[in-house]
Motif scaffolding. Structure first.
Motif, short mmCIF file in Angstrom:
data_model
loop_
_atom_site.label_atom_id
_atom_site.label_comp_id
_atom_site.label_asym_id
_atom_site.label_seq_id
_atom_site.Cartn_x
_atom_site.Cartn_y
_atom_site.Cartn_z
N ILE A 4 0.88 -1.17 0.00
CA ILE A 4 0.00 0.00 0.00
C ILE A 4 0.91 1.22 0.00
CG2 ILE A 4 -1.90 1.19 1.17
CD1 ILE A 4 -2.65 -1.66 0.51
N ASN A 7 0.88 8.82 -2.05
CA ASN A 7 1.40 9.66 -3.13
C ASN A 7 2.84 10.09 -2.86
OD1 ASN A 7 -0.41 10.03 -5.33
ND2 ASN A 7 -1.78 11.20 -4.00
N GLY A 103 -8.95 8.31 -5.72
CA GLY A 103 -8.47 7.77 -6.98
C GLY A 103 -7.45 6.69 -6.65
N LEU A 104 -7.62 5.51 -7.20
CA LEU A 104 -6.77 4.38 -6.83
C LEU A 104 -6.28 3.63 -8.07
CD1 LEU A 104 -8.88 2.82 -3.94
CD2 LEU A 104 -6.63 3.90 -3.68
N ILE A 118 -1.56 -1.41 -4.11
CA ILE A 118 -2.69 -0.49 -4.18
C ILE A 118 -2.12 0.90 -3.91
CG2 ILE A 118 -4.94 0.14 -3.22
CD1 ILE A 118 -5.33 -2.76 -2.36
N PRO A 120 -2.56 5.44 -4.60
CA PRO A 120 -3.38 6.55 -5.10
C PRO A 120 -2.93 6.89 -6.52
CG PRO A 120 -1.72 7.36 -3.59
CD PRO A 120 -1.61 5.86 -3.58
N ASP A 121 -3.83 7.51 -7.27
CA ASP A 121 -3.52 7.74 -8.69
C ASP A 121 -2.92 9.11 -8.99
OD1 ASP A 121 -5.74 9.32 -8.27
OD2 ASP A 121 -6.69 8.82 -10.17
N GLY A 122 -2.93 10.02 -7.99
CA GLY A 122 -2.63 11.43 -8.28
C GLY A 122 -1.25 11.68 -8.86
N VAL A 123 -0.21 11.24 -8.17
CA VAL A 123 1.16 11.48 -8.64
C VAL A 123 1.40 10.71 -9.94
CG1 VAL A 123 3.58 11.01 -8.11
CG2 VAL A 123 2.12 12.13 -6.42
N GLN A 125 -0.81 9.90 -12.15
CA GLN A 125 -1.59 10.45 -13.27
C GLN A 125 -0.86 11.66 -13.85
OE1 GLN A 125 -3.87 12.31 -14.87
NE2 GLN A 125 -3.84 14.19 -13.69
#
Lengths: 359, 359
Positions: A4, A7, A103-104, A118, A120-123, A125
């Motif tokens: 896990i 970001n 966002g995952l 798993i 987060p998608d932010g960095v 993306q």
């Protein structure tokens, strides 16, 4: 163990010079039909949070056998649509506990099926957008490009700068954004981060004059780059669906367009009670027409099936038209490998995310 | 907090008499256009685990605003396709550490977007199949149905029995499966679980003779219910795509068919190196034709837009043709609420699955 990551942890291991070749190879796999991508879908319904809001559950998948991974990227968003001038903007509200977004990216092994990570998608993306535009610049901009103009100084802009530095021998970075303090601070930050001289400009025109590459990196709904600024040999990169950053009147002066992918509409599914007007549908992709279908895609250019730039006077433009879950498989592969090697992140028992029951 | 649940924990709180009305209400929401479902997609690629295997990343989404939840159900599978007689079977290999399968349901709030729970899909998937067939029996079988015949004694069969007991005043349960020891044990287990007398039968014909409801609950690729066994007033439930359990020659003797959903093909995306023959494609759904399109769906019957059984002599058949992510939103809603009330499961910080970065 299933990793896990936060970001901050993703950011600590995700470096542009490493991501760009990984992502380029992934696009090659896609072009050759050895990788596969499921285009984005959005289910949109009312939310009880705000009367003027909507709930959106977005997902997109991709598998890259060569890297041994598959990924699902998902977003669970509360959306609002405030008016900005004559246009409607699409704004996500951080409504999860602690004023957070959801966002995952879930990364799986194609060898065992197991969940590897798993995140987060932010960095990720931001990084895949920057890396993708840089890969496009590698194939479309002039080899000897020295000057990069960046329009915007926000979240996306930083990744654009570091990514372009990794593919072209840049000697000068110019920044324009409307707020003087922001652009000054951003220029200083970029000079520090890249070692390339960077200066803030008082106008977009000043930033773009004589630039070899223009990177549009705003979330503006109106054009930020204009017809009169186009110069022979210039490459222009965009990051918004429909390339709304580039004045439509200038499109006739561009010799070669390239888009990320031809399948550029989200699958949009919505309930009664959702008024999806044209502006809102526009946020989920752009209408596909014969002209779009005729353009080369970036993967097609990477694999040599279509041509990129053929001479130094051409004006080129990359349309980074819609995100692919596939990009998160490539980026996730790199992040997971590096995070595991660095021993960072929370490890949870893989048994928590697997089962003995035949599903 | 985000709740991590195991199959045992899901099973401990998931009760058929509670699930059936929740799922029926969810179908009503779907029929009325207030709920939304994204049909299943499968990306299929080679796997490095076995030359004769494939990797499949499957996902399906659904949102039920009335319950305040959305869900993504995903499977990350290693598949093999052994020959069984003249037909090819599709077998999942538990290749994750500890010989485990990978199927997950992620549940989100439509109020805040936050991840409420992450759960394995196995127990939920069986329960929603059983509950769905029972809801179909509620609308299609004769009100006074007393005798249930179950064909099969495996994983799906138990849920079929408990679910049908919840919707009809059953007085007798009959079980047939080829292995005598299995069917005897299963009959004893069902009598114990439901309080309804249950007996093992030496043949399918014996089990079905005089039965009001026949529940097919096998993973057989060949028919297990035959034309000559059809009796006036009988209701037959199936659980396999294409209803392969029912001898094709008998279909003309069925007065009313109903299917779960009209959109009954998975979106299938595959790479080079995957030989997807007809048999394999068949595993991902059934071909849609005018006849299928003309049938009522279960949600249409629930909301009264189409008719279910209209007289006691009709022979009816339910085609539970393909799973919906939507079913996992309904089932997940119930499981999460009950698990939270019971204080079970691992609680993880929701911050682990949310972010401050605008994605």
């Amino acid at each position: 163990m299933t990793l896990i990551l936060s970001n901050d942890e993703v950011e600590s291991v995700l470096e542009m010079p490493e991501l760009i070749p990984v992502l380029e190879e992934a696009y090659l796999e896609l072009a050759e039909g050895r990788g596969a991508s499921r285009r984005r879908s959005d289910i949109v319904t009312p939310t009880t949070l705000r009367e003027d809001g909507l709930y959106a559950l977005k997902s997109m998948d991709g598998v890259i056998p060569k890297f041994g991974v598959g990924a699902i990227r998902l977003n669970s968003d509360i959306l609002t649509f405030p008016q900005a001038g004559n246009e409607m903007r699409r704004v996500k509200v951080p409504a999860a506990p602690g004023d957070r977004y959801v966002g995952l990216v879930l990364l799986f092994s194609t060898h065992t099926g197991e969940p590897l990570a798993i995140m987060p998608d932010g960095v990720m993306q931001r990084a895949r957008v920057g890396a993708t535009n840089a890969i496009a610049a590698k194939h479309l901009s002039r080899q000897e490009s020295r000057i990069l103009a960046v329009l915007g100084s926000g979240w996306q802009a930083g990744a654009q700068v570091t990514a372009h530095c990794a593919v072209r021998p840049l000697e000068e970075i110019r920044v324009y954004s409307p707020n003087a303090a922001h652009r000054e601070a951003f220029a200083a930050e970029m000079a520090e981060a890249t070692g390339v001289p960077a200066r803030a400009c008082a106008s977009g025109e000043e930033a773009c004059g004589g630039a070899d590459i223009v990177a549009c990196a705003t979330n503006a709904v109106m054009p930020v780059f204009f017809r009169d600024w186009i110069e022979p040999g210039m490459h222009i990169g965009t990051i918004r669906p429909g390339a709304t950053e580039v004045e439509r009147g200038g499109w006739d002066h561009i010799d070669l367009f390239c888009l990320l992918d031809h399948d550029d509409n989200a699958e949009l599914i919505y309930t009664h009670g959702v008024q999806v007007g044209e502006d809102k549908v526009g946020s989920y992709g752009v209408e596909h027409d014969d002209w779009h279908a005729s353009l080369p895609s970036l993967p097609q250019i990477i694999c040599g099936r279509r041509s990129g730039r053929t001479d130094d006077s051409q004006v080129t433009c990359f349309l980074n038209n819609l995100g692919l879950g596939y990009q998160f498989a490539a980026t996730g592969y790199l992040v997971h490998r590096k995070a595991r090697d660095a021993g960072i992140g929370h490890e949870l028992p893989t048994d928590w995310f697997t089962e003995t029951v035949h599903p």
